[in-house]
Scaffold this motif. Structure first.
Motif: not given
Length: 101
Positions: A96-100
């Motif tokens: 995952s390259t999405l970082h909340g």
């Protein structure tokens, strides 16, 4: 009949949080007449491994944007993406390259 094969799936970059925090899964896929491709694999992962929020991992029949898929350290875009036929002992890595925040 085809032999069921063992594959390792790795989840990184936060993707493992959807899988009870487990980063490495060693999986024996059930036998089926056709070779497994990534399209079928994702369906299987969604039904058998995903614990919560499938929408954070899948979009339609593919992974959602922001999740990189590597097959034996090569970008799946070079391998035919959903149509790539899994070989015995393939390692599939989902990052995952999405970082909340």
């Amino acid at each position: 009949s085809r032999i069921s094969v063992v594959h390792c799936f790795y989840f990184r970059g936060g993707a493992e949080l959807l899988f009870d925090g487990v980063k490495k899964h060693q999986v024996t896929l059930p036998c089926q007449p056709e070779p497994w491709d990534i399209r079928n694999l994702l369906k299987w992962i969604k039904q058998n491994l995903l614990k919560e929020h499938p929408e954070l991992f899948m979009q339609g029949e593919s992974v959602r944007p922001g999740i990189l898929v590597l097959v034996n350290d090569a970008d799946w875009e070079l391998m035919g993406e959903l149509d790539y036929k899994l070989q015995d002992q393939d390692n599939v890595l989902f990052i995952s390259t999405l970082h909340g925040g």
